[in-house]
Structure formats: C-alpha cells, structure tokens
Design a protein around this motif. Structure first.
Motif, short mmCIF file in Angstrom:
data_model
loop_
_atom_site.label_atom_id
_atom_site.label_comp_id
_atom_site.label_asym_id
_atom_site.label_seq_id
_atom_site.Cartn_x
_atom_site.Cartn_y
_atom_site.Cartn_z
N ALA A 210 0.85 -1.20 0.00
CA ALA A 210 0.00 0.00 0.00
C ALA A 210 0.88 1.24 0.00
CB ALA A 210 -0.91 -0.01 1.23
N GLN A 211 2.01 1.15 -0.72
CA GLN A 211 3.01 2.21 -0.75
C GLN A 211 3.44 2.49 -2.19
OE1 GLN A 211 5.86 0.00 1.66
NE2 GLN A 211 5.71 1.56 3.27
N ALA A 212 3.99 3.67 -2.39
CA ALA A 212 4.63 4.02 -3.65
C ALA A 212 5.88 4.84 -3.33
CB ALA A 212 3.70 4.82 -4.55
N SER A 235 5.34 6.04 7.57
CA SER A 235 4.70 5.80 6.27
C SER A 235 5.61 5.05 5.30
CB SER A 235 4.27 7.12 5.63
OG SER A 235 5.38 7.99 5.49
N GLY A 236 6.91 4.94 5.63
CA GLY A 236 7.84 4.25 4.76
C GLY A 236 9.21 4.88 4.82
N THR A 253 9.35 6.92 0.26
CA THR A 253 8.19 6.03 0.25
C THR A 253 7.06 6.57 1.12
OG1 THR A 253 9.61 4.11 -0.13
CG2 THR A 253 7.41 3.67 0.69
N GLU A 254 5.88 6.64 0.53
CA GLU A 254 4.66 7.08 1.22
C GLU A 254 3.54 6.10 0.86
OE1 GLU A 254 3.91 9.46 3.29
OE2 GLU A 254 5.64 10.83 3.26
N LEU A 296 4.72 0.11 -5.38
CA LEU A 296 5.65 -0.92 -4.92
C LEU A 296 4.96 -2.27 -4.77
CD1 LEU A 296 7.64 1.07 -2.22
CD2 LEU A 296 8.11 0.83 -4.67
N GLU A 297 5.73 -3.32 -4.99
CA GLU A 297 5.21 -4.67 -4.81
C GLU A 297 6.35 -5.64 -4.53
OE1 GLU A 297 4.32 -7.03 -8.61
OE2 GLU A 297 4.03 -4.97 -9.28
#
Length: 430
Positions: A210-212, A235-236, A253-254, A296-297
């Motif tokens: 659940a991040q990008a 948040s990352g 990353t957020e 992200l994955e």
C-alpha cells in the motif's frame, strides 16, 4: 553494428554435437528487454562467445538520451566488478560517487532521527567504498556504446516480443513488425509483467504494497560527504543517496494515495512536503531533475527457468527498494546465468535445455527470495507508528551498531559477496 540478426550460420561452440552444429539459428540467445539487466546480459553472454539478438521496445534515441532524468542507482561493489569485467565501468568511472558511509535510523517527519542508529563505515568492507551512486543516463549510454561495438550482438530498437513457440532444438520468437527469429534460448528481461514468463506458464507469488516511492534528485547547500542515509518513518523509508557534487538522489516512500497527491503538486508544493521528512542537515534543498512515482510490490516468479526459457531481473523478482538492492540482485542474475551458459557451451551441452537452466535457477532463486523476504520484513517492522515496535526497533538498531561482526556480515552480503559469487563479480584478483 556487427553481424545482423538474420544470419543463419551455425553456432560456433567447440565440441558441440553435430545435431546442434548443423542447426541453423539467428542467435544462441534471444533477449527480450534491453534495459540495464537485458543489455548487461547481452554483453556478458557475448563475452562468453554466444551470439545475441537483443530486442528493446524503446527507440535508440531514448536509450542514448543524455538528459538528466533524476533516476540513479546504488551499485554494490560486486556489481561494479561485473561492469568493469565487461568493459563498461571505464565509461562510467568519472561520473560516479563513492558511498563512504551508511547511516540507518528511525524517526518521524519533523522530529529528526533517533540517536539510536546503525552506522556502517568503509572499514566494514575490505575492498574500498561500500558502494557507489551512478545516474541512470550514464549507465545507459555506456551500455549502448558497448552494445554497438560488439559484433556478436544485434540490437533491435523499437522491437517488442509478441510471442514465441518451441521447436525441436530451438525456439521461434515473434517480434513486432511480423519478424521472426530462431534461437536456442529466449531470455526474459522484460520486466515484472514479463511476456516471456507468461508464455512459459510461469506464475508469480507476492503482494502489492500500500506504498509508492517518489523518486527525484535534489541539490543542497552543504556537502554530503559521501554518506548515504536510510531514514525510516511510519509511512515508509526515505533514502538520501549521495551523487557527484552537492546533489543527492531521493527515494521517498509514502502510502499510495498520498504519494499520488504529492506527485501531482507543482515543484514548490512537492518540496514543501519533502522538507520536513528530509530535514535541514544538508541545508536548503531544491529539485535537480524530473520527478517519478512507482507503486511498490513484492513479486517473485515461481520458476526462473523452463525448457528454452530463462528469466532475469524484474522478470524474475521485484523487491522493495528500501535497501537499494533491486538492480544489484538483477546483475547477480546476469553474472550467474553467464557463468552457467558459458560452462554448458564449453562442454558441448545444449544451452536451452531445462536441465542446463535449472543450474541457474538453483543458484539464484534462493538469493532473490532471501532479499525479498528481508526487505519485506524490514518494511513491515519499520513502516508503522506502533509505540512498542518503535521502541523495540530503535533499541535493536542501537544494539546492532555495537556488534562489529554483525555489521561486517551485513555489509558483505549487501556488497554482493555472500554465498557463491560468480567469477564476473569477484574483481580483478579473481
């Protein structure tokens, strides 16, 4: 460019069985995807004496573009050794920034980092800097120059693989424009949505985060001193990675929704959001290039090989970018696959046989899964604001900083020297 892709001469491998020597192919290996991993693989296999067709959807102009686009890579020492062995590093050397120290800390935006942190110095690694930062444009241009010079490689820009089918002793590959090529092996370096993998029925395991990551470069007032920072926030993670001059590459990353909103802002709004996370330790900052955002994955192919099919780079594995290991893991694929295929060719084996390619899979899949699990675990541990976990991880960082043997082992693995290291990555002393 040297020999064209429609050459039908037999492969020249000492000791090959007559049936293979008589078979007509356009190439020994057809590589789908001319990104950094695919291009490096082409050069490594050509060095081993194999003939290569390299298909890349982008144009030659895009591949050789000189403009700074904000993307950079943290190359591990083993990755640098690989590029040096392939004659690429000499064209990159003057453009790189050594990473002399790494600082890993936990905190919150606007509050600064916790005093309990892990510090890695160059004394943790015997062979010089902990790594180096290089901008994407310099790597791409160096690769393009070497590809054009190698007579064993036929580069097909603006060419996308559309499908392939197995034949006795070969694989027939279809490319955009209704072109067909025959090779002993097709290598998928065509990214996380690999058509090569799907064509072989290879599925993937993993999950979307659940991040990008927001990616950019910034200029700053104070010198960075060659220090890379990894700052974990709820948040990352935020990576601040030194570039030549008073510039740094940012991987921020957020959560996906917030990342999309920040990316949509103008430069002023973007910087207003970044500054509280970045802090003031390098003085005022300003953008120095384009901005990007990447969902992200975690995604790993269930197999890295099948009959006449092999996967490398993102086509085989996609991991969280928090440790900067994505490209390095892909380059380790390149070095291992080149070693496996070169040995097989010298013994007169069919390089496309599944039994041959399983040696590569056995060498690489565990390592890729290990890095995937490690980055996933760190992201789960640090990307939250649970007070108990926050206290535990800060204490853990402080304790880890006081164990030199642990730090040396962590650096050695991140440098690419853990496990069985392929010859191309061992350096000049190998």
């Amino acid at each position: 460019m040297g020999r064209g892709p429609n050459s039908a001469s037999a492969v020249d491998i000492p000791g090959s069985p007559d049936i293979l020597a008589a078979m007509q192919t356009d190439a020994d290996v057809f590589i789908a995807g001319g990104g950094l991993v695919g291009s490096t693989l082409a050069l490594a296999l050509a060095r081993a004496g194999l003939r290569i067709v390299l298909a890349e959807p982008r144009s030659r102009k895009d591949l050789a573009a000189d403009g700074f686009d904000g993307r950079s890579y943290a190359l591990a020492p083993a990755s640098r050794n690989l590029l040096d062995a392939l004659g690429i590093w000499k064209d990159i050397d003057e453009h790189h920034q050594p990473i002399l120290e790494i600082k890993v800390s936990d905190g919150r935006a606007g509050e600064g980092a916790s005093p309990l942190h892990v510090h890695f110095g160059r004394d943790e690694l015997e062979d010089g800097p902990l790594g180096c930062m290089v901008e994407d444009r310099h790597v791409r241009r160096a690769l393009m120059s070497r590809l054009d010079q190698d007579e064993r490689i036929a580069l097909l820009p603006e060419s996308a693989l559309t499908g392939y089918r197995s034949l006795p002793g070969a694989v027939e590959v279809s490319v955009s424009g209704d072109r067909k090529f025959h090779a002993r092996l097709v290598a998928g370096c065509d990214g996380r949505r690999s058509l090569v993998a799907r064509g072989a029925g290879i599925s993937r395991v993993g999950r979307e985060y659940a991040q990008a990551s927001l990616v950019c470069s910034v200029a700053h007032e104070r010198p960075h001193g060659g220090i890379a920072h990894q700052f974990f926030t709820p948040s990352g993670p935020l990576a601040v990675l030194p570039l030549p001059g008073d510039r740094c590459s940012i991987v921020w990353t957020e959560d996906r929704e917030r990342a999309s909103a920040i990316q949509a802002m103008d430069d002023s709004g973007y910087l207003e959001c970044l500054r509280p996370v970045f802090g003031r330790f390098l003085g005022n900052i300003s953008l120095a290039g384009d901005r990007f955002v990447y969902p992200l994955e975690l995604s790993v192919a269930e197999r890295f090989a099948a009959e006449r099919v092999v996967l490398a780079g993102d086509a085989a594995h996609v991991i969280h970018p928090l440790a900067g290991q994505g490209l390095n893991v892909g380059l380790r694929d390149v070095a291992a696959l080149a070693e496996v295929l070169e040995r097989a060719a010298r013994r007169g084996e069919d390089i496309g046989m599944e039994t041959t390619l399983l040696r590569y899979q056995e060498w690489r899949r565990f390592d890729a899964c290990l890095f995937g699990a490690a980055t996933d675990g760190l992201n789960r541990l640090f990307s939250n604001d649970d007070p108990v976990l926050r206290a535990a991880r800060r204490i853990g960082l402080g304790l880890a900083n006081g164990i030199p043997a642990l730090k040396r082992e962590m650096v050695r693995r991140a440098a690419g020297f853990g496990g069985v290291v392929p010859p191309l990555m061992r350096g000049a002393a190998a």
